[in-house]
Design a protein around this motif. Sequence first.
Motif, mmCIF file in Angstrom:
data_model
loop_
_atom_site.group_PDB
_atom_site.id
_atom_site.type_symbol
_atom_site.label_atom_id
_atom_site.label_comp_id
_atom_site.label_asym_id
_atom_site.label_seq_id
_atom_site.Cartn_x
_atom_site.Cartn_y
_atom_site.Cartn_z
ATOM 1 N N PHE A 55 40.140 36.134 59.811
ATOM 2 C CA PHE A 55 39.941 35.203 58.600
ATOM 3 C C PHE A 55 38.826 34.236 58.758
ATOM 4 C CE2 PHE A 55 44.517 36.431 57.510
ATOM 5 C CZ PHE A 55 44.268 37.021 56.434
ATOM 6 N N GLY A 56 38.660 33.770 60.094
ATOM 7 C CA GLY A 56 37.888 32.710 60.473
ATOM 8 C C GLY A 56 36.452 33.320 60.741
ATOM 9 N N GLU A 57 36.329 34.441 61.300
ATOM 10 C CA GLU A 57 35.020 34.812 61.725
ATOM 11 C C GLU A 57 34.426 36.254 61.095
ATOM 12 O OE1 GLU A 57 32.992 33.129 63.400
ATOM 13 O OE2 GLU A 57 34.600 31.564 63.953
ATOM 14 N N LEU A 58 35.850 36.854 60.496
ATOM 15 C CA LEU A 58 35.396 38.352 59.790
ATOM 16 C C LEU A 58 35.851 37.982 58.354
ATOM 17 C CD1 LEU A 58 36.872 40.667 62.475
ATOM 18 C CD2 LEU A 58 34.376 40.055 62.055
ATOM 19 N N PRO A 59 35.310 38.724 57.495
ATOM 20 C CA PRO A 59 35.328 38.597 55.836
ATOM 21 C C PRO A 59 36.696 39.242 55.494
ATOM 22 C CG PRO A 59 33.751 40.306 56.189
ATOM 23 C CD PRO A 59 34.091 39.618 57.474
ATOM 24 N N MET A 60 37.600 38.931 56.299
ATOM 25 C CA MET A 60 39.010 39.823 55.866
ATOM 26 C C MET A 60 39.864 38.865 54.818
ATOM 27 S SD MET A 60 38.907 42.646 57.488
ATOM 28 C CE MET A 60 37.923 43.317 58.854
ATOM 29 N N HIS A 61 40.337 39.494 53.908
ATOM 30 C CA HIS A 61 40.987 39.122 53.011
ATOM 31 C C HIS A 61 42.671 39.176 53.062
ATOM 32 C CE1 HIS A 61 42.442 37.472 48.990
ATOM 33 N NE2 HIS A 61 42.788 38.481 48.838
ATOM 34 N N ARG A 62 42.905 40.391 53.745
ATOM 35 C CA ARG A 62 44.444 41.094 53.872
ATOM 36 C C ARG A 62 44.183 41.685 55.222
ATOM 37 N NH1 ARG A 62 47.552 45.571 53.249
ATOM 38 N NH2 ARG A 62 49.676 45.199 52.288
ATOM 39 N N VAL A 63 45.306 41.243 56.189
ATOM 40 C CA VAL A 63 45.683 41.626 57.316
ATOM 41 C C VAL A 63 47.315 42.361 57.231
ATOM 42 C CG1 VAL A 63 45.863 41.469 59.608
ATOM 43 C CG2 VAL A 63 44.082 40.231 58.278
ATOM 44 N N GLN A 64 47.108 43.646 57.600
ATOM 45 C CA GLN A 64 48.504 44.211 57.450
ATOM 46 C C GLN A 64 49.063 44.507 58.863
ATOM 47 O OE1 GLN A 64 49.221 47.691 54.542
ATOM 48 N NE2 GLN A 64 49.159 48.762 56.420
ATOM 49 N N ALA A 65 50.319 44.487 58.786
ATOM 50 C CA ALA A 65 51.367 45.062 59.886
ATOM 51 C C ALA A 65 52.205 45.982 59.570
ATOM 52 C CB ALA A 65 51.846 43.657 60.637
ATOM 53 N N VAL A 66 52.495 46.755 60.438
ATOM 54 C CA VAL A 66 53.729 48.032 60.136
ATOM 55 C C VAL A 66 54.484 48.142 61.379
ATOM 56 C CG1 VAL A 66 54.198 50.103 59.580
ATOM 57 C CG2 VAL A 66 52.043 49.252 58.450
ATOM 58 N N THR A 67 55.844 48.327 61.002
ATOM 59 C CA THR A 67 56.785 48.400 62.115
ATOM 60 C C THR A 67 58.055 48.700 61.626
ATOM 61 O OG1 THR A 67 57.757 47.005 64.101
ATOM 62 C CG2 THR A 67 57.859 45.898 62.253
ATOM 63 N N HIS A 68 59.102 49.304 62.521
ATOM 64 C CA HIS A 68 60.245 49.689 62.217
ATOM 65 C C HIS A 68 60.983 48.452 61.535
ATOM 66 C CE1 HIS A 68 60.237 53.235 65.294
ATOM 67 N NE2 HIS A 68 59.405 53.492 64.139
ATOM 68 N N THR A 69 61.907 48.675 60.638
ATOM 69 C CA THR A 69 62.711 47.678 60.196
ATOM 70 C C THR A 69 63.569 47.348 61.077
ATOM 71 O OG1 THR A 69 64.302 49.297 59.009
ATOM 72 C CG2 THR A 69 62.368 48.550 57.505
#
Length: 214
Positions: free
Chosen positions: A141-155
């Motif tokens: 978010f501070g150096e790249l123009p990302m708006h959404r960062v996702q993470a996926v893992t087992h519940t």
Amino acid sequence: MVEDVAEAVAERITGENPEAENTGSPREVCWRGSGVGFAPLDVDDAELIHTWRADPVASHEIGMWPRSLSAVRDRIERDRDDHDRDDFLVLLPNGTPIGHIALFDQDLVDGTAEIMLVLDSDHRGRGHGADAVDALVDLAFGELPMHRVQAVTHTTNTAALDVLARAGFVQEGVRRSACLHRGRRYDVAVLALLREEWQALTRPRSWDVPVAGQ
């Protein structure tokens, strides 16, 4: 892209602690957070990655199939040419490598990416995972123009879910029975951190963390 980010946003610092033992070769730290630094992943790191991926707890929680050392080396080689991902070795201040973190599937048009983290079994449960995730989202978010960062893992991966929650990630939903691992189906949690949520966090950002010796 790792090299571009390093040149554009970070001074080259050693991250050395003279009172601690350095267990590996000195690495150039291109990004840092609270308690950890990032060095660009190199092919010579294949043996470390191979060991971490083969750990039974990590392979179960991440749901990855352990690969041969040569396959891991080949994968690192291929990923170095993938401009839609950045891979880093996570280092302690004394230079000890403790994990592999990546920001991958980067879409600079939509401003989206996904995060992945594997930690050495000897360094889990000490807050290093949270420090690494915080540092990576600061980069996104501070150096790249990302708006959404996702993470996926087992519940069922409560350790990862706790780390992500501490970093501000919000669980958006569950992909039911989305993963087959060890003969049974697992639900998969989808979490994300949005730019405005990151901006609302009150913790210091990576660029505010004091650098030893400065």
